[in-house]
Design a protein around this motif. Structure first.
Motif, short mmCIF file in Angstrom:
data_model
loop_
_atom_site.label_atom_id
_atom_site.label_comp_id
_atom_site.label_asym_id
_atom_site.label_seq_id
_atom_site.Cartn_x
_atom_site.Cartn_y
_atom_site.Cartn_z
N ARG A 1 0.83 -1.22 0.00
CA ARG A 1 0.00 0.00 0.00
C ARG A 1 0.86 1.26 0.00
NH1 ARG A 1 -2.47 -0.62 5.32
NH2 ARG A 1 -3.25 1.49 4.94
N ALA A 2 1.94 1.23 0.78
CA ALA A 2 2.78 2.42 0.94
C ALA A 2 3.53 2.77 -0.33
CB ALA A 2 3.77 2.22 2.08
N LEU A 3 3.85 1.77 -1.15
CA LEU A 3 4.65 2.03 -2.35
C LEU A 3 3.83 2.01 -3.63
CD1 LEU A 3 6.85 0.88 -0.14
CD2 LEU A 3 8.30 0.95 -2.15
N THR A 4 2.50 2.03 -3.49
CA THR A 4 1.61 2.07 -4.65
C THR A 4 0.98 3.45 -4.78
OG1 THR A 4 1.09 -0.30 -4.44
CG2 THR A 4 -0.50 1.06 -5.65
N PRO A 5 1.10 4.13 -5.94
CA PRO A 5 1.54 3.55 -7.22
C PRO A 5 3.04 3.62 -7.48
CG PRO A 5 0.69 5.74 -7.58
CD PRO A 5 0.48 5.45 -6.11
N GLU A 6 3.75 4.49 -6.80
CA GLU A 6 5.19 4.65 -7.06
C GLU A 6 5.97 4.60 -5.76
OE1 GLU A 6 6.65 4.70 -9.90
OE2 GLU A 6 4.87 4.88 -11.19
N PRO A 7 7.15 4.01 -5.76
CA PRO A 7 7.86 3.36 -6.87
C PRO A 7 7.43 1.92 -7.13
CG PRO A 7 9.24 3.34 -4.93
CD PRO A 7 8.00 4.12 -4.56
N GLY A 8 6.50 1.41 -6.31
CA GLY A 8 5.96 0.07 -6.54
C GLY A 8 6.61 -1.00 -5.68
N ALA A 9 5.78 -1.91 -5.15
CA ALA A 9 6.28 -3.08 -4.42
C ALA A 9 6.44 -4.22 -5.42
CB ALA A 9 5.30 -3.47 -3.32
N TRP A 10 7.46 -5.06 -5.20
CA TRP A 10 7.74 -6.07 -6.22
C TRP A 10 8.47 -7.28 -5.66
CZ3 TRP A 10 12.96 -7.12 -7.10
CH2 TRP A 10 13.86 -6.19 -6.55
N THR A 11 8.43 -8.32 -6.46
CA THR A 11 9.24 -9.51 -6.24
C THR A 11 9.66 -10.00 -7.62
OG1 THR A 11 9.31 -11.68 -5.15
CG2 THR A 11 7.24 -11.07 -6.21
N THR A 12 10.24 -11.17 -7.71
CA THR A 12 10.56 -11.73 -9.02
C THR A 12 9.93 -13.11 -9.14
OG1 THR A 12 12.67 -12.61 -8.19
CG2 THR A 12 12.72 -10.47 -9.30
N PHE A 13 9.52 -13.43 -10.37
CA PHE A 13 8.93 -14.74 -10.64
C PHE A 13 9.51 -15.25 -11.95
CE2 PHE A 13 5.51 -17.46 -12.44
CZ PHE A 13 5.52 -18.43 -11.45
N ARG A 14 10.21 -16.37 -11.83
CA ARG A 14 10.86 -16.99 -12.99
C ARG A 14 11.75 -15.99 -13.73
NH1 ARG A 14 5.58 -20.67 -14.84
NH2 ARG A 14 5.68 -22.06 -13.00
N GLY A 15 12.47 -15.20 -12.94
CA GLY A 15 13.48 -14.32 -13.51
C GLY A 15 12.99 -12.94 -13.91
N ASP A 16 11.71 -12.70 -13.88
CA ASP A 16 11.16 -11.40 -14.27
C ASP A 16 10.54 -10.69 -13.07
OD1 ASP A 16 11.80 -11.57 -17.00
OD2 ASP A 16 10.01 -12.79 -17.39
N ARG A 17 10.61 -9.37 -13.10
CA ARG A 17 10.02 -8.59 -12.01
C ARG A 17 8.50 -8.70 -12.05
NH1 ARG A 17 11.70 -2.82 -9.51
NH2 ARG A 17 13.66 -3.96 -9.50
N LEU A 18 7.91 -8.87 -10.89
CA LEU A 18 6.45 -8.92 -10.75
C LEU A 18 6.06 -7.83 -9.75
CD1 LEU A 18 3.77 -10.51 -11.35
CD2 LEU A 18 4.23 -11.75 -9.21
N VAL A 19 5.41 -6.79 -10.23
CA VAL A 19 4.94 -5.72 -9.37
C VAL A 19 3.65 -6.16 -8.69
CG1 VAL A 19 4.06 -3.35 -9.28
CG2 VAL A 19 6.02 -3.91 -10.73
N VAL A 20 3.58 -5.98 -7.38
CA VAL A 20 2.37 -6.29 -6.63
C VAL A 20 1.66 -4.98 -6.35
CG1 VAL A 20 1.42 -7.38 -4.57
CG2 VAL A 20 3.52 -8.30 -5.62
N ALA A 21 0.55 -4.74 -7.03
CA ALA A 21 -0.14 -3.46 -6.95
C ALA A 21 -1.20 -3.43 -5.85
CB ALA A 21 -0.78 -3.13 -8.29
N ALA A 22 -1.63 -4.58 -5.39
CA ALA A 22 -2.58 -4.65 -4.27
C ALA A 22 -2.48 -6.04 -3.65
CB ALA A 22 -4.01 -4.37 -4.72
N ALA A 23 -2.54 -6.07 -2.31
CA ALA A 23 -2.44 -7.35 -1.61
C ALA A 23 -3.20 -7.26 -0.30
CB ALA A 23 -0.97 -7.70 -1.35
N THR A 24 -3.70 -8.39 0.13
CA THR A 24 -4.41 -8.46 1.41
C THR A 24 -3.85 -9.63 2.22
OG1 THR A 24 -6.16 -9.78 0.39
CG2 THR A 24 -6.54 -7.40 0.55
N VAL A 25 -4.27 -9.69 3.46
CA VAL A 25 -3.78 -10.74 4.36
C VAL A 25 -4.81 -11.86 4.43
CG1 VAL A 25 -3.08 -11.27 6.72
CG2 VAL A 25 -2.47 -9.06 5.70
#
Length: 311
Positions: A228-252
Protein backbone atom coordinates in the motif's frame (compact mmCIF):
# COMPACT_ATOMS: atom_id res chain seq x y z
CA UNK A 1 -3.59 42.47 -1.45
CA UNK A 2 -0.44 40.48 -0.72
CA UNK A 3 1.59 39.75 -3.86
CA UNK A 4 1.86 35.96 -3.64
CA UNK A 5 4.12 33.38 -5.28
CA UNK A 6 3.01 29.75 -5.17
CA UNK A 7 5.56 26.92 -5.31
CA UNK A 8 4.54 23.33 -6.01
CA UNK A 9 5.02 20.50 -8.48
CA UNK A 10 2.99 17.23 -8.33
CA UNK A 11 -0.73 16.54 -8.34
CA UNK A 12 -0.80 16.81 -4.53
CA UNK A 13 -0.12 20.56 -4.85
CA UNK A 14 -2.84 21.27 -7.42
CA UNK A 15 -5.78 21.58 -4.97
CA UNK A 16 -3.71 24.01 -2.87
CA UNK A 17 -2.99 26.09 -5.98
CA UNK A 18 -6.71 26.07 -6.75
CA UNK A 19 -7.42 27.24 -3.19
CA UNK A 20 -4.98 30.13 -3.66
CA UNK A 21 -6.67 31.01 -6.95
CA UNK A 22 -10.07 31.11 -5.24
CA UNK A 23 -8.69 33.39 -2.55
CA UNK A 24 -7.32 35.57 -5.33
CA UNK A 25 -10.80 35.77 -6.87
CA UNK A 26 -12.17 36.85 -3.47
CA UNK A 27 -9.60 39.62 -3.21
CA UNK A 28 -7.67 38.06 -0.31
CA UNK A 29 -4.36 38.09 -2.22
CA UNK A 30 -2.80 38.56 -5.64
CA UNK A 31 -1.22 35.52 -7.29
CA UNK A 32 1.66 36.92 -9.34
CA UNK A 33 3.44 33.69 -10.37
CA UNK A 34 3.80 29.96 -9.89
CA UNK A 35 7.20 28.30 -9.46
CA UNK A 36 7.47 24.61 -10.29
CA UNK A 37 10.09 22.03 -11.21
CA UNK A 38 11.26 21.74 -14.84
CA UNK A 39 9.59 19.40 -17.31
CA UNK A 40 11.24 15.98 -17.09
CA UNK A 41 11.83 13.17 -19.55
CA UNK A 42 8.93 10.74 -19.30
CA UNK A 43 7.97 7.46 -20.94
CA UNK A 44 9.23 6.87 -24.48
CA UNK A 45 11.17 10.12 -24.52
CA UNK A 46 8.14 12.35 -24.05
CA UNK A 47 8.35 15.29 -21.67
CA UNK A 48 6.43 14.98 -18.42
CA UNK A 49 4.89 18.32 -17.45
CA UNK A 50 4.34 19.03 -13.72
CA UNK A 51 0.67 18.90 -12.77
CA UNK A 52 0.97 22.34 -11.15
CA UNK A 53 2.26 23.86 -14.39
CA UNK A 54 -0.75 22.57 -16.34
CA UNK A 55 -3.16 24.05 -13.81
CA UNK A 56 -1.34 27.38 -13.54
CA UNK A 57 -1.32 27.86 -17.31
CA UNK A 58 -5.06 27.16 -17.35
CA UNK A 59 -5.45 30.02 -14.86
CA UNK A 60 -3.30 32.29 -17.02
CA UNK A 61 -0.70 32.69 -14.26
CA UNK A 62 2.99 33.17 -15.21
CA UNK A 63 5.05 30.01 -14.59
CA UNK A 64 8.74 29.86 -13.67
CA UNK A 65 10.62 26.53 -13.91
CA UNK A 66 14.17 26.99 -12.64
CA UNK A 67 16.35 23.89 -12.53
CA UNK A 68 17.35 25.00 -9.02
CA UNK A 69 16.64 27.93 -6.75
CA UNK A 70 20.06 29.49 -7.36
CA UNK A 71 20.94 33.19 -7.43
CA UNK A 72 19.60 33.66 -10.95
CA UNK A 73 16.26 32.05 -10.10
CA UNK A 74 15.97 34.05 -6.89
CA UNK A 75 16.56 37.28 -8.83
CA UNK A 76 13.73 36.34 -11.20
CA UNK A 77 11.40 35.70 -8.27
CA UNK A 78 12.50 38.88 -6.47
CA UNK A 79 11.65 40.88 -9.61
CA UNK A 80 8.01 39.92 -8.99
CA UNK A 81 8.15 41.76 -5.64
CA UNK A 82 6.48 38.96 -3.66
CA UNK A 83 5.13 39.66 -0.18
CA UNK A 84 3.96 36.11 0.60
CA UNK A 85 5.08 32.59 -0.33
CA UNK A 86 2.77 29.58 -0.33
CA UNK A 87 4.08 26.13 -1.16
CA UNK A 88 3.04 22.50 -1.23
CA UNK A 89 5.30 19.64 -2.33
CA UNK A 90 7.61 21.86 -4.34
CA UNK A 91 10.36 19.23 -4.40
CA UNK A 92 13.30 21.00 -2.81
CA UNK A 93 13.94 23.22 0.19
CA UNK A 94 13.11 26.90 0.01
CA UNK A 95 16.28 28.99 0.50
CA UNK A 96 16.55 31.17 3.56
CA UNK A 97 17.28 34.20 1.35
CA UNK A 98 13.92 33.78 -0.41
CA UNK A 99 12.11 33.55 2.92
CA UNK A 100 13.91 36.65 4.12
CA UNK A 101 12.85 38.53 0.98
CA UNK A 102 9.21 38.22 2.12
CA UNK A 103 10.13 38.90 5.76
CA UNK A 104 9.29 35.32 6.68
CA UNK A 105 5.68 35.56 5.47
CA UNK A 106 5.40 32.04 4.13
CA UNK A 107 3.16 29.03 4.62
CA UNK A 108 3.60 25.38 3.66
CA UNK A 109 0.98 22.63 3.29
CA UNK A 110 2.51 19.35 4.51
CA UNK A 111 0.93 15.88 4.35
CA UNK A 112 1.43 14.69 7.93
CA UNK A 113 0.71 15.63 11.51
CA UNK A 114 4.01 17.34 12.21
CA UNK A 115 6.42 16.83 13.84
CA UNK A 116 5.71 13.21 12.85
CA UNK A 117 7.01 12.39 9.37
CA UNK A 118 9.17 15.28 8.28
CA UNK A 119 10.51 14.79 4.78
CA UNK A 120 9.67 13.89 1.19
CA UNK A 121 7.45 10.81 1.73
CA UNK A 122 5.26 11.36 4.81
CA UNK A 123 2.25 9.53 3.40
CA UNK A 124 4.14 6.35 2.53
CA UNK A 125 5.92 6.28 5.89
CA UNK A 126 2.66 6.71 7.82
CA UNK A 127 1.25 3.64 6.05
CA UNK A 128 4.47 1.65 6.45
CA UNK A 129 4.52 2.33 10.18
CA UNK A 130 0.94 1.16 10.59
CA UNK A 131 -0.29 4.56 11.83
CA UNK A 132 -4.03 4.64 12.51
CA UNK A 133 -4.34 8.27 11.47
CA UNK A 134 -2.52 11.03 9.68
CA UNK A 135 -3.52 14.47 8.45
CA UNK A 136 -2.26 17.75 7.07
CA UNK A 137 -0.33 20.56 8.67
CA UNK A 138 -0.29 24.21 7.70
CA UNK A 139 3.00 25.54 9.00
CA UNK A 140 4.92 28.75 8.73
CA UNK A 141 7.73 28.30 6.24
CA UNK A 142 11.28 27.92 7.52
CA UNK A 143 14.55 27.00 5.84
CA UNK A 144 14.88 23.79 7.90
CA UNK A 145 13.20 20.59 6.74
CA UNK A 146 9.54 20.84 7.82
CA UNK A 147 10.55 22.53 11.07
CA UNK A 148 8.33 25.61 10.96
CA UNK A 149 5.81 26.62 13.64
CA UNK A 150 2.43 24.87 13.28
CA UNK A 151 -0.40 27.19 12.26
CA UNK A 152 -3.20 24.61 11.94
CA UNK A 153 -3.77 20.88 11.53
CA UNK A 154 -6.53 18.54 10.44
CA UNK A 155 -6.60 14.83 11.23
CA UNK A 156 -8.04 11.88 9.33
CA UNK A 157 -8.01 8.08 9.84
CA UNK A 158 -6.03 5.93 7.42
CA UNK A 159 -8.23 3.35 5.70
CA UNK A 160 -7.26 -0.29 6.16
CA UNK A 161 -6.97 -0.83 2.40
CA UNK A 162 -5.90 2.71 1.46
CA UNK A 163 -2.84 2.97 -0.77
CA UNK A 164 -0.43 5.88 -0.77
CA UNK A 165 -2.01 7.06 -4.01
CA UNK A 166 -5.52 7.00 -2.53
CA UNK A 167 -4.41 8.75 0.65
CA UNK A 168 -2.44 11.36 -1.29
CA UNK A 169 -5.57 12.40 -3.17
CA UNK A 170 -7.56 12.70 0.05
CA UNK A 171 -4.87 14.66 1.88
CA UNK A 172 -4.41 17.00 -1.08
CA UNK A 173 -8.04 18.07 -0.77
CA UNK A 174 -7.86 18.21 3.02
CA UNK A 175 -4.77 20.41 2.85
CA UNK A 176 -6.33 22.72 0.29
CA UNK A 177 -9.39 23.19 2.49
CA UNK A 178 -7.22 23.98 5.49
CA UNK A 179 -5.18 26.47 3.45
CA UNK A 180 -8.26 28.21 2.10
CA UNK A 181 -9.76 28.59 5.58
CA UNK A 182 -6.65 29.67 7.46
CA UNK A 183 -4.53 31.65 4.99
CA UNK A 184 -6.73 34.78 5.17
CA UNK A 185 -6.35 34.74 8.97
CA UNK A 186 -2.59 34.39 8.60
CA UNK A 187 -2.43 37.31 6.19
CA UNK A 188 -4.51 39.41 8.59
CA UNK A 189 -2.14 38.62 11.47
CA UNK A 190 -4.83 36.68 13.34
CA UNK A 191 -3.05 33.31 13.19
CA UNK A 192 0.26 32.60 14.88
CA UNK A 193 2.28 29.41 14.96
CA UNK A 194 3.19 27.05 17.79
CA UNK A 195 6.73 25.61 17.86
CA UNK A 196 7.10 21.93 17.04
CA UNK A 197 8.40 19.53 19.67
CA UNK A 198 11.59 18.38 17.95
CA UNK A 199 11.89 15.41 20.32
CA UNK A 200 8.81 13.89 18.65
CA UNK A 201 10.08 14.33 15.09
CA UNK A 202 10.38 11.30 12.79
CA UNK A 203 12.01 11.22 9.36
CA UNK A 204 10.22 10.38 6.12
CA UNK A 205 12.89 10.18 3.39
CA UNK A 206 11.99 9.44 -0.20
CA UNK A 207 11.43 5.74 -0.89
CA UNK A 208 13.16 4.10 -3.85
CA UNK A 209 12.43 0.96 -5.82
CA UNK A 210 14.90 -0.86 -3.61
CA UNK A 211 12.56 -0.42 -0.62
CA UNK A 212 9.79 -1.99 -2.68
CA UNK A 213 11.28 -5.49 -2.71
CA UNK A 214 9.09 -7.84 -0.68
CA UNK A 215 10.74 -10.05 1.93
CA UNK A 216 8.40 -12.96 2.56
CA UNK A 217 10.07 -13.77 5.86
CA UNK A 218 8.17 -10.74 7.19
CA UNK A 219 4.57 -11.05 8.47
CA UNK A 220 1.83 -10.76 5.87
CA UNK A 221 0.30 -7.65 7.46
CA UNK A 222 3.65 -5.84 7.23
CA UNK A 223 4.02 -6.88 3.59
CA UNK A 224 0.50 -5.67 2.78
CA UNK A 225 1.34 -2.28 4.30
CA UNK A 226 4.49 -2.10 2.19
CA UNK A 227 2.45 -2.77 -0.94
CA UNK A 228 0.00 0.00 0.00
CA UNK A 229 2.78 2.42 0.94
CA UNK A 230 4.65 2.03 -2.35
CA UNK A 231 1.61 2.07 -4.65
CA UNK A 232 1.54 3.55 -7.22
CA UNK A 233 5.19 4.65 -7.06
CA UNK A 234 7.86 3.36 -6.87
CA UNK A 235 5.96 0.07 -6.54
CA UNK A 236 6.28 -3.08 -4.42
CA UNK A 237 7.74 -6.07 -6.22
CA UNK A 238 9.24 -9.51 -6.24
CA UNK A 239 10.56 -11.73 -9.02
CA UNK A 240 8.93 -14.74 -10.64
CA UNK A 241 10.86 -16.99 -12.99
CA UNK A 242 13.48 -14.32 -13.51
CA UNK A 243 11.16 -11.40 -14.27
CA UNK A 244 10.02 -8.59 -12.01
CA UNK A 245 6.45 -8.92 -10.75
CA UNK A 246 4.94 -5.72 -9.37
CA UNK A 247 2.37 -6.29 -6.63
CA UNK A 248 -0.14 -3.46 -6.95
CA UNK A 249 -2.58 -4.65 -4.27
CA UNK A 250 -2.44 -7.35 -1.61
CA UNK A 251 -4.41 -8.46 1.41
CA UNK A 252 -3.78 -10.74 4.36
CA UNK A 253 -5.18 -14.25 4.46
CA UNK A 254 -5.23 -16.47 7.52
CA UNK A 255 -3.97 -19.98 7.94
CA UNK A 256 -0.65 -21.54 8.85
CA UNK A 257 2.01 -20.64 6.30
CA UNK A 258 4.51 -23.08 4.90
CA UNK A 259 8.07 -22.21 3.95
CA UNK A 260 8.42 -18.49 3.29
CA UNK A 261 7.81 -17.55 -0.32
CA UNK A 262 5.90 -20.69 -1.33
CA UNK A 263 3.09 -19.84 -3.75
CA UNK A 264 -0.25 -21.66 -3.62
CA UNK A 265 -3.72 -21.17 -5.08
CA UNK A 266 -6.44 -20.82 -2.45
CA UNK A 267 -10.02 -20.47 -3.68
CA UNK A 268 -8.69 -19.56 -7.11
CA UNK A 269 -6.44 -16.77 -5.85
CA UNK A 270 -2.64 -16.81 -5.53
CA UNK A 271 -1.26 -16.53 -2.00
CA UNK A 272 2.33 -16.43 -0.78
CA UNK A 273 3.47 -17.93 2.52
CA UNK A 274 4.98 -15.26 4.73
CA UNK A 275 6.53 -15.08 8.19
CA UNK A 276 3.03 -14.98 9.66
CA UNK A 277 -0.06 -15.62 7.56
CA UNK A 278 -0.43 -15.61 3.79
CA UNK A 279 -0.17 -12.64 1.47
CA UNK A 280 -2.94 -12.74 -1.14
CA UNK A 281 -1.91 -11.16 -4.46
CA UNK A 282 -4.97 -9.14 -5.46
CA UNK A 283 -3.45 -7.11 -8.32
CA UNK A 284 -0.15 -7.73 -10.09
CA UNK A 285 1.74 -6.34 -13.08
CA UNK A 286 4.06 -8.81 -14.80
CA UNK A 287 7.04 -7.39 -16.70
CA UNK A 288 5.91 -5.81 -19.97
CA UNK A 289 2.20 -6.35 -19.29
CA UNK A 290 -0.75 -4.45 -17.89
CA UNK A 291 -1.98 -4.65 -14.31
CA UNK A 292 -4.29 -7.63 -13.82
CA UNK A 293 -5.98 -9.54 -11.04
CA UNK A 294 -4.01 -12.20 -9.25
CA UNK A 295 -6.52 -14.78 -10.47
CA UNK A 296 -5.98 -13.84 -14.12
CA UNK A 297 -2.22 -13.91 -13.69
CA UNK A 298 -2.24 -17.32 -12.02
CA UNK A 299 -4.70 -18.75 -14.54
CA UNK A 300 -2.27 -18.13 -17.37
CA UNK A 301 0.64 -19.98 -15.77
CA UNK A 302 1.57 -23.63 -15.52
CA UNK A 303 3.03 -25.28 -12.44
CA UNK A 304 2.37 -22.29 -10.23
CA UNK A 305 1.41 -24.23 -7.11
CA UNK A 306 4.51 -24.83 -5.03
CA UNK A 307 6.56 -22.28 -6.98
CA UNK A 308 8.67 -19.77 -5.06
CA UNK A 309 8.75 -16.01 -4.80
CA UNK A 310 11.26 -14.59 -5.46
CA UNK A 311 12.46 -16.95 -8.19
Amino acid sequence: MKRTVFLGTPAFAVPSLEAVDRLCDRGALQLVAVVTQPDRAGDRGRLSVPAVKDRALAFGVPVLQPARLDDAALRDIAALRPELLVWAAYGTRIPRSLLESVKGRAVNVHASLLPRWRGAAPIAHAILAGDDETGVTLMEGRAGLDEGPILAQERTPIGEAESAGDLTRRLALLGAGLLERELPRYIAGELSGSPQDASLATAAPKLTSREGELDFAKPADELARRVRALTPEPGAWTTFRGDRLVVAAATVSGGTPKEHGVLEIHDGRPEVASGAGWLRLELVRPAGKRTMTGEDWARGLRGITGARLPS
